[in-house]
Design an enzyme around this catalytic site. Structure first.
Site, PDB file in Angstrom:
ATOM      1  NE  ARG A  25      -3.478   0.109   2.727  1.00 62.30           N
ATOM      2  CZ  ARG A  25      -3.987   0.275   3.944  1.00 62.30           C
ATOM      3  NH1 ARG A  25      -4.019  -0.769   4.778  1.00 62.30           N
ATOM      4  NH2 ARG A  25      -4.448   1.444   4.324  1.00 62.30           N
ATOM      5  CE  LYS A  32       4.382  -1.799   6.402  1.00 62.27           C
ATOM      6  NZ  LYS A  32       3.007  -2.236   6.709  1.00 62.27           N
ATOM      7  CB  THR A  88       1.911 -12.980  13.140  1.00 63.63           C
ATOM      8  OG1 THR A  88       0.660 -13.635  13.399  1.00 63.63           O
ATOM      9  CG2 THR A  88       1.646 -11.639  12.465  1.00 63.63           C
ATOM     10  CD  GLU A 163      -6.558 -11.835  13.546  1.00 62.83           C
ATOM     11  OE1 GLU A 163      -6.659 -10.747  12.946  1.00 62.83           O
ATOM     12  OE2 GLU A 163      -5.720 -12.041  14.448  1.00 62.83           O
ATOM     13  CE1 TYR A 374      31.267  27.325  -6.171  1.00 58.28           C
ATOM     14  CE2 TYR A 374      32.792  27.790  -7.961  1.00 58.28           C
ATOM     15  CZ  TYR A 374      32.268  26.914  -7.024  1.00 58.28           C
ATOM     16  OH  TYR A 374      32.740  25.630  -6.940  1.00 58.28           O
ATOM     17  CG  ASN A 385      35.351  43.437   1.434  1.00 52.47           C
ATOM     18  OD1 ASN A 385      34.773  43.206   0.383  1.00 52.47           O
ATOM     19  ND2 ASN A 385      34.786  44.068   2.444  1.00 52.47           N
ATOM     20  CE1 TYR A 395      35.619  20.174 -14.240  1.00 49.87           C
ATOM     21  CE2 TYR A 395      33.896  21.420 -15.362  1.00 49.87           C
ATOM     22  CZ  TYR A 395      34.595  20.238 -15.168  1.00 49.87           C
ATOM     23  OH  TYR A 395      34.250  19.123 -15.899  1.00 49.87           O
ATOM     24  NE  ARG A 448      39.089  48.426 -14.271  1.00 43.56           N
ATOM     25  CZ  ARG A 448      39.039  49.004 -13.064  1.00 43.56           C
ATOM     26  NH1 ARG A 448      39.170  50.317 -12.938  1.00 43.56           N
ATOM     27  NH2 ARG A 448      38.866  48.264 -12.000  1.00 43.56           N
TER      28      ARG A 448
END
Lengths: 476, 476, 476
Positions: A25, A32, A88, A163, A374, A385, A395, A448
């Site tokens: 079920r 389970k 059982t 039962e 990142y 800072n 990578y 730059r």
């Protein structure tokens, strides 16, 4: 988890856990009893309750046997295999093959995670006091449904368990039912199991029938469980969610009574293995999984999700963070919207801000990574800072490389540090640079191009495009 | 939603829904019956229950008639207009103008979203079996308050319904009350409605008075509703929230029984039109709206908000994502902190990581956009790797343009791809580049100024600024 | 908060709040009465209830006296110091030193935040009507536990209150108990307090004993509290969470009845000082703290966390935002995943998108900052468009500087604007630029190196790395 020696029963005692079924079920490929509740497999909850009640767990397995054994490793369990689903009675007979000793065995359901050690201890004590071979744990239900009914004689002795499918109307009306939990004398049980008769239509052996055998010898007693929820079994996802909810309430109540501040307890997840110190603060919707630890005075902000994370005393995790296998030190602050991945370490007084990802990196004391960065495979020196938009390019498509940023360095915004590379102590990298070569201590480094202007060019460009747009609009 | 022909009543049957009011206690410009519960307007819940019980819905409208009609399009409704608020009797008379047939009509409240099809079927069956012109659905309330009381004779036949405001003390003490839901013979009703007398002070016609008319002919019966919550009407926002909560519990229970794993069900929203496959997993706080679909083995992480999203089997959405009108394929992984906007398609085994926005773009199988990127109006080829901080510059202030990134391409971090532009298969773009021209397959492309260093300049700069700061501090 | 003069008792009335204890079961360095519930200290809830019932609050303090005084500033309280923990009788005697007037005093617990002003008014009215010196507020509990039992005579007059620890079995069985709340005549009380006898073992004076003194004079009465939850005291974190939950339900019910739409009310936090207009919409999991205000038609998206934020009518905050001390104007839209920090102001029709941080900046009408940007210490002119990845470099390591972006400017993606700097009206900054000098109005500005290509170089580089990887793999 440790047993209390003063409450240990006199004879060796076992818990026999029925955990062989698949649980159709659940509609899941996973057996389970392996479905987790608060991060712990269902069967492990019952095993842990048994161990806490000084019972040696004996787990009867069949479906996904290897996975069940693996899930219970390090819990001191014995295992026994039930070859086929023959009821059982058969399951208990299978389990007894793993027990050479005599003494008492408590039969438990592997899909019943709510049973408490205190209840098992009380059951064992009642069993010992009663001096009978069978003690069945019963409960009262207003709507007894499909549960086996407890039939007692006028003096209150248990005669048998019927039962529901085999019960007569007057028996069906009984509201005392079987929890499926028993304390049984092993020697007696071993002798009686062969006498069980198969029930149609499947020819299963019912453990419940040992009650009638015992009664015939004047020997079954019933002990009533005060809170019937403890005997709840999990058969579908709704029941799993309900059981998990009850376990969560218990766990949270324990932490709150220990001094942990929890906002809106129904809104948070704190898995079973999490550890919280008094005066830790957990805000609405926080999710703490795995072996997460939160120290005194530390705070987990609203909706932050922590997996195996460690917050040292006083660490601050602001709302909307995702942390995994990382450490946040005292006085450090993380978030909101920060993600710390495995082996991130944010040290004392360091700060990781919003939209920042840290992976396998040490952010040394007082360093700051406030926004949109990142930092992976890196060391950020004390007091450094890191400007917004800084990326460690760790990578190259094949290999991962390390970036080292020295103490007191200042990385201008939107810079890319192409690893392997080192920015020296006190160095300054200009905004928008791509650093491919090491920067000496205290140097300024830049990549730059010159800033160039074309007067009125923006206006001309805009007008040309708008004219084009108007033309297109006209055409269509 | 489809009717079950085997349970359809013998004669044609209708549901007449009263949906003309504004609902001033909602304090909203939106008509009450249009307020959504689980993404579906209140009135549509009652209409859908009627349809599932094989009743043809006839909706009586007035306020915001066009919007009500639009909200119920494609549901096979007839509509009738009540010109003025002259009471339930008048509303039903208005509704009957849309019914030429005879047979049975069930009167329902447009603001009662909790009524179930099973209940309507049972009411119709009891009506058919009773053979009387009026069957009223009643309920027992401990605190009957302002509800109309059901007055029965000693044999149990319903004599009349007394409005609380007009009831005598012994009537007020009655706890069986009117739900406002009736099954009525249409021919009989059509003949009796003109006999209703206006009630002071507003001169309204009460449908409840037909009960007394029927009783005078020996003909009213009452059927008791087992769960009074089904008849709950929504009059203010608190009741709306309560009704939505009950609907949510029903929806979630159905999914859990079908095998969907839901963590902390009270914490999630799953709107009415969402579809979930068995063994899908929904974590704490997930919000699934619109036509979202989640396949088997797929996972929706904690606090992720999905609108009209499709997760194919096995797709993984990590915590804290926002997805809308997009697709995540099998084996693909998204998040945490990812946003997929309309027409995003993350294909098999592809990965979208944290602080990434994807809009109208295809991320081909195995491609990766792990961090801090915006990919819009673009195609990312199979196996391509998009570095952190990559931006597709798709907008020039007037037009949107397309970016194409070839299979196996590698885009260095902090690059800007100025569309329209194409990066070839296997090409490599160096970190920090601004790509304005197409890059050939397998080429390396760069825009980068030379890295320059000024030894000790960082120190000098810092010292100068700190001196300046000290000077300012002294001055102030 | 203002008292209703028509309901004010005839004589001057006071509320004496017992707030001297530390509350060791909280396991917190913070005194218990200072722990916040919905953002307001526990003791302030009781003080506010007293004030709303026209009672002058007199607060008895000891632990963290200064902090308690500060927490209650601006609430018109008098304060009195209890020098040592010598019981409730001593605490009240301490409190009376701050009252020169005669009249009535209502004794309240500082750790009982749930008492309502209506209840206090009713207690005062009953006290006035009864004409006796002592009126005790009682409640019925199924499990009376450690509460003091109310002993009445056969005519219903209250004879005494017996502490559970000193009660006889038949007294322990009583289910009417003391709430700890009383109305007392000040003159009478002042005369009787010296008669209280210390109780062993600690020698404490019990205020409860004044009941027996009054009864001996024929003068104690009891008034039963309808909802015992109002008298709930907070002793540990679990009770704090429970009390906060009840307060939250009250607050939310009030807002919903006023026309605020709240999705899944149990999932949201709305602190006590928040103000919401009718037809505001609060989605699942929203957290509204401090002095947050949400106007009509404004929306707070799922899981957004607002602290002291102001949303003007019609403002839209999408899911997963974090806002603090900022303003979002009508027609503006923020999020998802946006963070507005103090002094952010998003003006009419402006848009702040995902992964964007705004700090101390004005985003003028119609301007857009759609993705992945940091805008701090800046002005963005009307209709300007800020490309993804734009950073205002406001910090040079020592000082903060301002950036001004003119109306209609267009900033290309991944640009860094190094403050202090000004981009003129209508100017265009090319993608990937680092702007260090002012850009004139309508100019195009760029910093960009030439795009260079190395044909086939990417293939060669990849092959070399893969060969290296294979070699390493072989070696290991």
């Amino acid at each position: 988890m440790a047993s209390d020696p003063t409450s240990a029963p006199a004879r060796p005692s076992f818990a026999l856990l029925l955990a062989a079924g698949l649980g159709t079920r659940m509609r899941s490929p996973l057996a389970k009893v392996l479905h987790p509740a608060l991060g712990r497999p269902l069967v492990a909850w019952a095993v842990d309750a048994a161990r806490a009640a000084a019972l040696v767990p004996v787990v009867v397995v069949n479906h996904q046997e290897d996975a069940v054994r693996a899930a219970l490793a390090d819990r001191g369990c014995r295992f026994a295999r039930q070859e086929a689903p023959r009821g059982t009675g058969d399951a208990v007979a299978s389990g007894l093959q793993a027990i050479d000793e005599d003494g008492v065995v408590v039969v438990l359901c592997g899909d019943g995670p709510l049973i408490r050690a205190e209840t098992l201890r009380a059951l064992c004590a009642a069993h010992a006091a009663g001096g009978r071979p069978v003690t069945v744990l019963t409960m009262h239900l207003e709507a007894p449904g499909a549960y086996g009914r407890i039939v007692r004689d006028e003096s209150g002795r248990v005669l048998r368990i019927v039962e529901a499918g085999e019960a007569r109307p007057e028996e069906l009306a009984l509201t005392e039912v079987n929890t499926g939990i028993y304390a049984l004398d092993i020697v007696w049980l071993r002798a009686r199991l062969p006498q069980l008769q198969p029930h149609p239509p499947k020819g299963e052996l019912y453990l419940t029938d040992v009650v009638e055998l015992a009664a015939a010898e004047g020997g079954a007693q019933g002990v009533v469980l005060a809170d019937a929820r403890e005997a709840m079994g999990v058969n579908d996802r709704a029941q799993l969610a309900e059981a998990e909810g009850i376990l969560q309430e218990r766990v949270l109540r324990r932490w709150m009574e220990a001094g942990v501040g929890i906002e809106a307890p129904a809104s948070v997840t704190v898995e079973a293995a999490v550890e919280l110190d008094p005066d830790a603060a957990i805000e609405r919707g926080a999710v703490l999984r795995g072996r997460t630890r939160v120290g005194a005075g530390a705070r987990v902000g609203a909706y932050s999700v922590l997996v195996d994370a460690e917050l040292e005393p006083g660490a601050q995790v602001l709302p909307h963070c995702a942390l995994e296998s990382c450490t946040v030190a005292s006085g450090a602050s993380v978030g909101p919207f920060a993600r710390l991945r495995p082996e991130a370490r944010v040290e004392e007084g360091a700060k990781v801000g919003n939209f920042v990802e840290i992976k396998k990196a040490r952010i040394a004391p007082g360093a700051k990574v406030p926004h949109l960065s990142y930092v992976g495979d890196a060391t950020v020196g004390a007091g450094a800072n890191i400007g917004a938009g800084t990326i460690t390019c760790n990578y190259d498509g094949v290999f991962k490389h390390h970036t080292e940023i020295g103490p007191g360095a200042f990385i201008g915004s939107n810079s890319a540090l192409v690893a392997p590379v080192r920015v020296g102590a006190g160095a300054l990298v200009g905004a928008g640079s791509v650093i491919t070569k090491d920067v000496p201590d205290e140097a300024v480094a830049l990549t730059r191009a010159k800033q160039e202007h074309w007067p009125e060019a923006a206006r001309r460009l805009r007008e040309r495009k708008l004219a084009e747009k108007a033309r297109r609009g006209t055409r269509s």
